[in-house]
Design a protein around this motif. Structure first.
Motif, PDB file in Angstrom:
ATOM      1  N   HIS A 114      -6.182 -20.653 -29.993  1.00 59.12           N
ATOM      2  CA  HIS A 114      -7.187 -20.350 -28.976  1.00 59.12           C
ATOM      3  C   HIS A 114      -7.083 -18.875 -28.619  1.00 59.12           C
ATOM      4  CE1 HIS A 114      -8.937 -21.251 -24.708  1.00 59.12           C
ATOM      5  NE2 HIS A 114      -9.849 -20.788 -25.539  1.00 59.12           N
ATOM      6  N   GLY A 115      -8.165 -18.137 -28.824  1.00 63.58           N
ATOM      7  CA  GLY A 115      -8.177 -16.715 -28.518  1.00 63.58           C
ATOM      8  C   GLY A 115      -9.342 -16.333 -27.633  1.00 63.58           C
ATOM      9  N   ARG A 116      -9.347 -15.108 -27.176  1.00 63.34           N
ATOM     10  CA  ARG A 116     -10.443 -14.618 -26.355  1.00 63.34           C
ATOM     11  C   ARG A 116     -11.660 -14.317 -27.230  1.00 63.34           C
ATOM     12  NH1 ARG A 116      -9.014 -14.177 -21.270  1.00 63.34           N
ATOM     13  NH2 ARG A 116      -6.775 -14.150 -20.809  1.00 63.34           N
ATOM     14  N   ALA A 117     -12.837 -14.418 -26.625  1.00 60.86           N
ATOM     15  CA  ALA A 117     -14.087 -14.257 -27.367  1.00 60.86           C
ATOM     16  C   ALA A 117     -14.803 -12.961 -27.014  1.00 60.86           C
ATOM     17  CB  ALA A 117     -14.999 -15.450 -27.105  1.00 60.86           C
ATOM     18  N   LYS A 118     -14.048 -11.955 -26.540  1.00 60.49           N
ATOM     19  CA  LYS A 118     -14.673 -10.687 -26.187  1.00 60.49           C
ATOM     20  C   LYS A 118     -15.211  -9.961 -27.406  1.00 60.49           C
ATOM     21  CE  LYS A 118     -12.969  -8.108 -22.923  1.00 60.49           C
ATOM     22  NZ  LYS A 118     -12.065  -7.244 -22.140  1.00 60.49           N
ATOM     23  N   GLY A 119     -14.630 -10.239 -28.571  1.00 61.88           N
ATOM     24  CA  GLY A 119     -15.111  -9.608 -29.797  1.00 61.88           C
ATOM     25  C   GLY A 119     -16.343 -10.268 -30.364  1.00 61.88           C
ATOM     26  N   ASP A 120     -16.656 -11.493 -29.914  1.00 62.53           N
ATOM     27  CA  ASP A 120     -17.894 -12.170 -30.301  1.00 62.53           C
ATOM     28  C   ASP A 120     -18.992 -11.645 -29.391  1.00 62.53           C
ATOM     29  OD1 ASP A 120     -16.455 -13.720 -32.113  1.00 62.53           O
ATOM     30  OD2 ASP A 120     -16.073 -15.265 -30.621  1.00 62.53           O
ATOM     31  N   ALA A 121     -19.925 -10.906 -29.939  1.00 65.31           N
ATOM     32  CA  ALA A 121     -20.859 -10.194 -29.078  1.00 65.31           C
ATOM     33  C   ALA A 121     -22.269 -10.156 -29.647  1.00 65.31           C
ATOM     34  CB  ALA A 121     -20.371  -8.755 -28.853  1.00 65.31           C
ATOM     35  N   VAL A 122     -23.222  -9.986 -28.751  1.00 58.86           N
ATOM     36  CA  VAL A 122     -24.573  -9.599 -29.131  1.00 58.86           C
ATOM     37  C   VAL A 122     -24.668  -8.112 -28.827  1.00 58.86           C
ATOM     38  CG1 VAL A 122     -27.038  -9.877 -28.746  1.00 58.86           C
ATOM     39  CG2 VAL A 122     -25.536 -11.881 -28.644  1.00 58.86           C
ATOM     40  N   LEU A 123     -24.876  -7.320 -29.872  1.00 60.14           N
ATOM     41  CA  LEU A 123     -24.918  -5.870 -29.747  1.00 60.14           C
ATOM     42  C   LEU A 123     -26.356  -5.369 -29.755  1.00 60.14           C
ATOM     43  CD1 LEU A 123     -22.173  -5.075 -32.417  1.00 60.14           C
ATOM     44  CD2 LEU A 123     -21.842  -5.231 -29.939  1.00 60.14           C
ATOM     45  N   VAL A 124     -26.594  -4.291 -29.047  1.00 64.53           N
ATOM     46  CA  VAL A 124     -27.883  -3.599 -29.089  1.00 64.53           C
ATOM     47  C   VAL A 124     -27.605  -2.117 -29.305  1.00 64.53           C
ATOM     48  CG1 VAL A 124     -29.098  -5.269 -27.637  1.00 64.53           C
ATOM     49  CG2 VAL A 124     -27.925  -3.322 -26.581  1.00 64.53           C
TER      50      VAL A 124
END
Length: 341
Positions: A114-124
């Protein structure tokens, strides 16, 4: 001034990195880690993945079995190899097992992190007028179909009161998505680390929203039922998982050292590798394959079934095996803190 990327080619090595990515590429290479005994464990891996972590942490010493490594470009083909009994076990993200289960593949999730999801992103893009997820309505968004980013996009839109029908989805693999994003052909890009760190570090984009609070942040080791039924291979798998858990602990304690190894193994710039490690990679903690985990994955399966992207309903519990849980903490345990500066 931060350096800008010259072309999509600079990110092409990243297509080899993570299990979140969709695709249909077969194993591209193989190697052996010799050990004692007559058992050979066939392990599916990805560039900069399990073998690199284990070797960097010193966890490939004194093996009582031999590991035959096969390197895949992404999670889906790795799980195809597990289903075909060509691979005994391999690591993937949270979404490929759902699609494999939807196809009726013979797989078992046997370990989880289980890890953090800060790297999973919607970028603009940096100059984009978009300031919130709801503003994506009517806009074009690039995403790899069947990837963890695909589910993160669905969940983020839902949280903002939208659905996939409210956006113009462009199903593109990362290299093509990068080209579309940097040339202004799409308004946003749903992706994962280290792509997120690469875009942020290059000054070519910013985060519109992340997966924190909307996706489960899970990653898995998935095994072949036949390997689990073999007493000797099952024992080797148990030892292999214990080594992986210790290696992940080592990554948390040695982020800079791991980033150097990861960068060398994948071709990532060191600064990007370190940012990704601190934001996401080092936050993972080993957890049990338990009912909350199964329920979380079931939600992903139900979502994609509802979107008609996998055929029929999936009982995700039928694709899990809890024999290696031991005294691991529950899957809901808070991941390690991010070490972003």
């Amino acid at each position: 001034m931060r350096p800008r990327l010259a072309s999509a080619a600079l990110l092409l090595p990243l297509a080899l990195l993570l299990s979140a990515c969709g695709g249909n590429s077969a194993a591209e290479s193989s190697s052996d880690t010799d050990g004692k005994g007559s058992v050979t464990l066939n392990v599916g891996d990805q560039k900069g993945g399990s073998e690199a972590i284990l070797r960097a942490a010193g966890e490939l010493d004194d093996l009582d079995y031999t590991i035959k490594w096969s390197t895949f470009t992404s999670g889906p083909p790795l799980l195809e190899a597990v289903n075909a009994k060509a691979v005994d076990i391999g690591g993937v993200g949270n979404t490929p097992p759902v699609f494999a289960a939807g196809a009726g593949s013979k797989i078992k999730v046997v370990a989880a992190w289980h890890g953090r999801a800060k790297g999973d992103a919607v970028l603009v893009p940096d100059g984009s007028p978009l300031k919130e997820t709801a503003a994506l309505k009517g806009r074009s968004v690039a995403v790899a179909q069947g990837s963890s980013a695909h589910y993160q996009l669905v969940a983020s839109l839902e949280k903002a009161g939208l659905s996939l029908k409210d956006v113009d989805v462009k199903y593109l693999q990362p290299a093509d998505a990068l080209a579309a994003f940097t040339s202004g052909k799409v308004d946003a890009w749903a992706v994962w680390d280290p792509y997120t760190s690469q875009i942020l570090g290059s000054g070519q984009g910013r985060v519109l929203t992340t997966g924190e609070g909307v996706v489960n942040g899970l990653s898995f080791q998935v095994a072949a039922p036949d390997a689990l039924a073999d007493k000797k291979k099952s024992g080797a798998i148990e030892d292999y998982l214990e080594r992986l858990r210790r290696a992940q602990d080592w990554v948390f304690e040695h982020p800079e050292e791991w980033a150097k190894v990861w960068a060398k193994d994948t071709g990532l710039p060191y600064e990007v590798a370190l940012a990704s490690v601190k934001r996401t990679n080092a936050t993972r903690i080993a957890v049990a394959v338990d009912p909350p985990l199964i329920a979380s994955e079931q939600k992903i399966a139900d979502t994609f079934a509802g979107l008609k992207l996998i055929p029929g309903e999936v009982d995700f519990s039928a694709y899990t095996d809890t024999r290696y849980n031991g005294d691991l903490p529950p899957s809901t345990t808070t991941p390690r803190p991010s070490r972003e500066s």
